[in-house]
Design an enzyme around this catalytic site. Structure first.
Site, PDB file in Angstrom:
ATOM      1  N   SER A  63     -11.885  -4.501  -0.276  1.00 22.16           N
ATOM      2  CA  SER A  63     -10.917  -5.358  -0.963  1.00 22.16           C
ATOM      3  C   SER A  63      -9.716  -5.650  -0.067  1.00 22.16           C
ATOM      4  CB  SER A  63     -10.484  -4.804  -2.317  1.00 22.16           C
ATOM      5  OG  SER A  63      -9.986  -5.853  -3.109  1.00 22.16           O
ATOM      6  N   HIS A  68       4.762  -5.476   2.073  1.00 17.07           N
ATOM      7  CA  HIS A  68       5.880  -6.419   2.069  1.00 17.07           C
ATOM      8  C   HIS A  68       7.146  -5.599   2.285  1.00 17.07           C
ATOM      9  CE1 HIS A  68       3.098  -9.406   0.536  1.00 17.07           C
ATOM     10  NE2 HIS A  68       2.707  -8.493  -0.337  1.00 17.07           N
ATOM     11  N   CYS A  83     -12.738  -1.825  -4.407  1.00 23.68           N
ATOM     12  CA  CYS A  83     -13.784  -1.893  -5.421  1.00 23.68           C
ATOM     13  C   CYS A  83     -14.826  -0.798  -5.217  1.00 23.68           C
ATOM     14  CB  CYS A  83     -14.455  -3.263  -5.391  1.00 23.68           C
ATOM     15  SG  CYS A  83     -15.136  -3.685  -3.787  1.00 23.68           S
TER      16      CYS A  83
END
EC number: 4.1.1.50
Length: 116
Positions: A63, A68, A83
């Site tokens: 995934s 940030h 996943c």
């Protein structure tokens, strides 16, 4: 009960400004995190904001991992979504403590896509 994915949301507060502005270091730290989690990186994208801040994404075969940074707020947001498997959040926090300077961490673990 089965789920489609496991999402780990990590908020780091009181981060070191200079470290957050060192994008090369943050990129390498993120790649090492992916390797430490035994995931395969299939794509990556990074963007440096001006005057400060950085966003990065590693698309992994399972995934994604994103980061940030807001140096002006001494804050980092990290998301790990997979996943295939659940991760030990304590090991991830230990890795982050070894590689980043911060004062406080908040973690949310979310099971996604419940399958009946």
């Amino acid at each position: 009960m089965k789920y489609s994915g496991y999402h780990l949301v990590i908020d780091l507060f009181g981060c070191n400004f200079d470290q957050l502005e060192n994008t090369e270091y943050i990129i390498e730290m993120l790649k090492k995190l992916a390797r430490a989690l035994d995931t395969k990186i299939v794509a990556k994208a990074f963007h440096k904001f001006h005057p400060q801040g950085f966003s990065g994404a590693l698309i992994i075969s399972e995934s994604h991992i994103t980061i940030h940074t807001w140096p002006e707020d001494a804050y980092i947001g990290i998301d790990i979504f997979t996943c295939s498997k659940c991760f030990d959040s304590r090991k991830i926090v230990a890795y982050l403590k070894e590689n980043l300077i911060f004062k406080k961490v908040e973690i949310k673990e979310i099971l996604r896509g419940k399958i009946d």
